[in-house]
Structures are given as C-alpha cells and as structure tokens.
Design a protein around this motif. Structure first.
Motif, PDB file in Angstrom:
ATOM      1  N   HIS A  62       0.835  -1.212   0.000  1.00 48.21           N
ATOM      2  CA  HIS A  62       0.000   0.000   0.000  1.00 48.21           C
ATOM      3  C   HIS A  62       0.865   1.255   0.000  1.00 48.21           C
ATOM      4  N   GLY A  63       1.990   1.228   0.724  1.00 47.41           N
ATOM      5  CA  GLY A  63       2.914   2.366   0.734  1.00 47.41           C
ATOM      6  C   GLY A  63       3.506   2.622  -0.644  1.00 47.41           C
ATOM      7  N   ILE A  64       3.870   1.570  -1.352  1.00 47.63           N
ATOM      8  CA  ILE A  64       4.413   1.718  -2.708  1.00 47.63           C
ATOM      9  C   ILE A  64       3.350   2.277  -3.644  1.00 47.63           C
ATOM     10  N   LYS A  65       2.113   1.821  -3.530  1.00 47.66           N
ATOM     11  CA  LYS A  65       1.024   2.327  -4.374  1.00 47.66           C
ATOM     12  C   LYS A  65       0.811   3.815  -4.146  1.00 47.66           C
ATOM     13  N   GLN A 124       1.254   6.974  -6.876  1.00 45.26           N
ATOM     14  CA  GLN A 124       0.131   7.858  -7.188  1.00 45.26           C
ATOM     15  C   GLN A 124       0.500   9.321  -6.974  1.00 45.26           C
ATOM     16  N   SER A 125       1.473   9.600  -6.135  1.00 42.06           N
ATOM     17  CA  SER A 125       1.796  11.013  -5.880  1.00 42.06           C
ATOM     18  C   SER A 125       2.863  11.544  -6.794  1.00 42.06           C
TER      19      SER A 125
END
Length: 129
Positions: free
Chosen positions: A121-124, A128-129
């Motif tokens: 989730h951190g990589i996603k 996205q940013s």
C-alpha cells in the motif's frame, strides 16, 4: 529395517534392526513392516512407535513431517521430536509443545502478511503522488 529420524539441525535417531513402525499420518495411523511396499507419507503431530528385534518397544513424540520407505530403509524428516518411555508424558508434550509452536507460527505468518500488505500500500501511494 533401518530407521532414521532427521531434524532440521541434526540426526535425532539412527537405528538398525527395527521390526515394525507405527506412525500417525494425515490419513490415519499406519504400520510399516520390512516387506511393505515402498511409499511416502505425510505425518501429523503424534507418537511414533517402533519395535526392535530384541522385542523392546520405543516411543517418539514427533511434529509434522514426511516419511519415506525404500526397501528396508525408513527415513523420517520432522521439525521436532522427543523420545521417552512414558506415553502419557509424550502425548502431553505433543499437545503442548508442538501445537503451541504451530499457533506461534500462524501468528508470525499473520504479522508478516500484514507488513507485506502495508508495504505494498505504501508503494502504491508513492506511485500515485
């Protein structure tokens, strides 16, 4: 028959002159005699019984593992084993020690799965940013 019980870090038992072996598998309890056909069996935590040619019967509490029988040679690979003469004490050892280890292993797997999920989730979020 020749019986070897192997642990991940050492040889637990190496004995010749075994007349019969009885183990607990995922399909029930099975007995092995010298002339039984070759086979492989998945073992569950339980008590292994073996009898020597002198007529002595011995007991080993074992964790889950695998058994292979080839000709007169039986090799058992397990994560943990305890030898003893008192069946009551061995049964309690199986129930307390081996089953508790399985619960701890499940807890560790859950924690690792949670860490992996949070990492993904951190990589996603970074992408996205």
């Amino acid at each position: 028959m020749e019986l070897h019980i192997l642990l991940p870090f050492k040889i637990f038992l190496k004995i010749s002159g075994v007349l019969r072996i009885v183990v607990d598998t995922n399909a029930g309890s099975y007995g092995f005699l010298p002339h039984r056909l070759d086979c492989v069996a998945a073992l569950v935590p339980g008590i292994l019984t073996y009898e020597t040619k002198e007529g002595q019967e011995y007991f080993v509490a074992m964790d889950e593992g695998i058994l292979t029988k080839r000709d007169g040679f039986v090799e058992i690979s397990v994560r943990n084993a305890i030898a003893g003469a008192d069946l009551g004490k061995l049964r309690s050892a199986v129930e307390s020690q081996f089953i508790d280890l399985d619960e701890e292993e499940r807890d560790v797997r859950k924690a690792v799965a949670k860490l992996e999920s949070e990492f993904i989730h951190g990589i996603k979020k970074l992408r996205q940013s």
